[in-house]
Design a protein around this motif. Structure first.
Motif, mmCIF file in Angstrom:
data_model
loop_
_atom_site.group_PDB
_atom_site.id
_atom_site.type_symbol
_atom_site.label_atom_id
_atom_site.label_comp_id
_atom_site.label_asym_id
_atom_site.label_seq_id
_atom_site.Cartn_x
_atom_site.Cartn_y
_atom_site.Cartn_z
ATOM 1 N N ASN A 194 0.623 -1.074 -0.117
ATOM 2 C CA ASN A 194 0.257 0.164 -0.237
ATOM 3 C C ASN A 194 1.405 1.376 0.124
ATOM 4 O OD1 ASN A 194 -2.526 1.628 0.291
ATOM 5 N ND2 ASN A 194 -2.056 1.685 2.110
ATOM 6 N N ARG A 195 1.986 0.928 1.133
ATOM 7 C CA ARG A 195 2.604 2.283 0.563
ATOM 8 C C ARG A 195 3.699 2.211 -0.789
ATOM 9 N NH1 ARG A 195 7.728 1.123 4.928
ATOM 10 N NH2 ARG A 195 8.991 0.861 2.221
ATOM 11 N N GLN B 258 0.848 4.306 -2.910
ATOM 12 C CA GLN B 258 0.900 5.750 -2.796
ATOM 13 C C GLN B 258 1.525 6.418 -3.527
ATOM 14 O OE1 GLN B 258 1.017 5.575 1.686
ATOM 15 N NE2 GLN B 258 -1.524 5.212 1.381
ATOM 16 N N PRO C 211 -8.488 1.762 -1.174
ATOM 17 C CA PRO C 211 -7.039 1.295 -0.602
ATOM 18 C C PRO C 211 -7.132 -0.396 -1.457
ATOM 19 C CG PRO C 211 -7.565 2.551 1.181
ATOM 20 C CD PRO C 211 -8.470 1.895 0.249
#
Length: 669
Positions: free
Chosen positions: A419-420, A423, A462
């Motif tokens: 997820n990091r 982004q 997300p």
């Protein structure tokens, strides 16, 4: 024209029937006469068919004159029935001439010294039975045997048509009354209902359009959509038949031969796959899929590793359809015809047979599968350090849904790390000019009773955004690889928008809706071009080879190259693919859009007379564009000074009419 003396008996045609008349006066080519029905009239001389040689009294009583005409008409009708027209034709057709005076041919039946009644009877026979002769310019033309056969064939078709209309109309009315009509009762049922179905779909372009119009008229089925409802009553179609799909002639079923071929493709063992020296064994990696809860055709999976220097290795693993197919395989050719899988609220039409799309080709948990793996090193800032594309063997460990993934995003180490990265990748694309135009997904559900419900789900949650960014990453790497090798492919590109309204990550629904109107049309080219909307120098798609033919073709091209076998498809072949894909995708997308509109209108039918929320997207001097909030449906309304609105406002509008079958929607303030 010769004058017709008073007292002459003439005959003329009225609605196809012979009528006798007694001439009372001839004046300026118009005959004043009394006919057998007791009517005095003025008749143009041009309408006269026969003229008697014998004169009759005109100064007798009216009743006597009418009686004479009726007696003469009856006699001539009897004589007509006795005329052996075919025998006369056989004699006449042996002559060198093909045109004769009427009396000459009448004498072949009645002999010499013809009476007025016999002469008239022969002409009546010629007019009644048009197979053998044609009366023209006071002469009789003899038909050739070919003409006779053609006319007989035409007559048989007319009788058949009349039978179809009479019988068919009665059975159609019975069906509309809810009665059961069997094939034994009505042998033509399947054929005629097929004609009606074609007429509903293609209207005047249907082969039997004229017959169907007459049939529906005879059955008194005049109301709009009654033919459609008839087919539903007859069990030919369902209540919500997918008419756009039928009109498009998009393939739905697979042929028995293709299904047999699909069943012959067996699940390969790891040992067999690893005989390929280029194929890497990634079965020990913690690979997982993220899809919708109802998904069964898994064509992409992910894994992630944090490296010692802080970089992150992202693995995007795509089902290796190229290990099963060649360009000459019938499944490849069928995929090219279909172009894509289609998803509707009522079901799915797969590009590949389900035995493969949900079986051997699908990345099912714990099953050994061949894959094309994209291994991409990404810096903590979201820069791509390097990438590799390798054939592999994988074994999915976890099959996650979007909902599960969103709940686990903070606590699961792999998901949190990925997820990091997601982004960072997204921000980098936005910095390069990418437009984030995510609209909520419109999810349509139809229950067993045909009740339609709609709910919206965020398309940029997300988990969904994570998968989206990883697929964009793999597709971009695939395009870069082809470009670096100067290899032809199928590249998706998009020029900059005609007008740019938004930037950054956070934009309102109203801003996104407005921006969508100014997007430039995407292109499909053989050589790389930039994709403005995604913020990439070049782009292709390879991550959905089970669902999209473009991805299948690009996977075969890249697989051939990474195995060291050079280019499989030339630039000309890719150009041909591009033309076919654009045509077939255009067909499929039109069906998808029309069907989506149908179901939204079906949903709105239950809201007629009610007020619903709408977002004002834009405002012109005469028109206001709105978005119905509960189904994200575009509507236009005339501007109304009594209801001043501004873009971004949320207002209430009334659904005044909605009809899915008629494809109509009316909304007012």
């Amino acid at each position: 024209m010769t004058m017709t003396p008073p007292g002459t008996i003439i005959e003329y045609l009225d609605s196809g029937r012979f009528v006798c008349g007694l001439v009372l006066q001839d004046s300026n080519n118009r005959l004043r006469l009394l006919n057998q029905n007791g009517r005095e009239m003025n008749l143009p001389a041009s309408r006269v068919v026969t003229v008697s040689k014998t004169k009759h009294q005109i100064n007798t009583s009216r009743e006597d004159r009418i009686a004479l005409l009726k007696e003469m008409a009856a006699l001539r009708a009897d004589l007509t029935d006795a005329v052996p027209l075919e025998e006369i034709w056989e004699l006449a057709s042996e002559e060198e001439e093909s045109v004769f005076p009427a009396d000459f041919l009448a004498e072949l039946s009645f002999g010499e010294n013809l009476t007025d009644d016999q002469s008239a009877a022969f002409l009546r026979a010629v007019f009644t039975d048009r197979f053998f002769f044609k009366y023209k310019n006071e002469m009789v033309n003899v038909h050739t045997p070919e003409q006779v056969e053609q006319l007989r064939h035409q007559r048989r078709k007319e009788k058949e048509k009349e039978a179809i209309l009479t019988t068919g109309a009665a059975y159609l009315q019975a069906i509309m009354r809810g009665e059961q009509v069997t094939a034994e009762q009505w042998p033509d049922q399947k054929r005629i209902l097929g004609w009606i179905a074609d007429f509903v779909l293609f209207e005047s372009e249907a082969d039997q359009a004229d017959v169907v119009r007459q049939l529906l008229k005879k059955a008194e089925l005049h109301q709009p959509n009654q033919a459609y409802r008839l087919l539903v009553r007859a069990g030919v179609w369902g209540n919500d038949e997918n008419l756009p799909l039928l009109r498009a002639e998009q393939p739905v079923e697979f042929s028995p031969e293709l299904l047999a071929h699909a069943e012959s493709i067996k699940e390969p063992a790891a040992e067999e796959l690893l005989k390929d020296p280029k194929r890497k064994d990634f079965r020990d990696l913690d690979i997982f899929t993220i899809d919708g809860a109802s998904t069964r055709d898994y064509d992409d999976a992910l894994h992630v590793e944090e490296l010692e220097n802080g970089d992150v290795l992202v693995g995007i693993h795509i089902s290796d359809v190229s290990s099963f197919l060649t360009p000459k395989d019938p499944l490849f050719l069928e995929g090219m015809e279909r172009a894509t899988s289609l998803y509707f609220p009522e079901g799915q039409i797969p590009m590949m047979p389900r035995e493969l799309s949900q079986g051997v080709f699908s990345l099912i948990k714990d099953r050994v599968r061949p894959a094309i793996s994209f291994l991409v090193k990404v810096s903590p800032e979201g820069e791509i350090r390097n990438s590799r594309i390798v054939p592999s063997v994988i074994q999915v460990k976890r099959q996650l849904s979007y909902t599960e993934t969103d709940k686990m995003m903070e606590t699961d180490p792999d998901l949190s790390l990925l997820n990091r990265v997601r982004q960072q990748l997204r921000l980098k694309r936005v910095e390069r000019g990418a437009l984030l135009l995510s609209f909520p997904d419109v999810n349509i559900y139809v229950n067993n009773q045909g009740k339609v419900s709609i709910n919206l789900s965020p398309s940029d949650s997300p988990s969904r955004n994570l998968v989206s960014e990883c697929m964009i990453l793999a597709n971009g790497v695939a395009a870069d690889y082809l470009a670096a090798q100067e290899a032809p492919g199928l590249f998706r590109s998009q020029p900059p928008p005609r007008k740019r309204l938004i930037s950054g990550v956070q934009n309102s629904l109203q801003d996104i809706a407005c921006q969508r109107r100014f997007l430039a049309r995407g292109e499909l080219t053989v050589h790389p071009k930039s994709h403005s909307g995604l913020g990439l120098n070049c782009y292709t798609t390879i991550t959905s080879p089970i669902r999209r033919f473009l991805d299948t073709a690009m996977q075969l091209q890249i697989s051939h190259m990474i195995h060291g076998r050079g280019m499989l498809f030339s630039a000309d072949m890719c150009k041909n693919f591009a033309g076919t894909i654009q045509q077939k995708l255009g067909r499929a997308n039109k069906v998808r859009q029309q069907r989506h509109r149908y179901w939204v209108l079906r949903y709105l039918e239950d809201l007629v007379g009610k007020r619903v929320s709408a977002l004002v997207v834009s405002h012109g001097p005469k028109r206001v564009n709105l978005l119905l909030m509960d189904c994200l449906f575009d509507v236009d309304l005339s501007a109304n000074s009594s209801f001043p609105v501004e873009p971004g406002d949320t207002v209430k509008v009334r659904i005044s009419k909605a009809d899915a079958l008629d494809n109509t929607l009316r909304v007012d303030w």
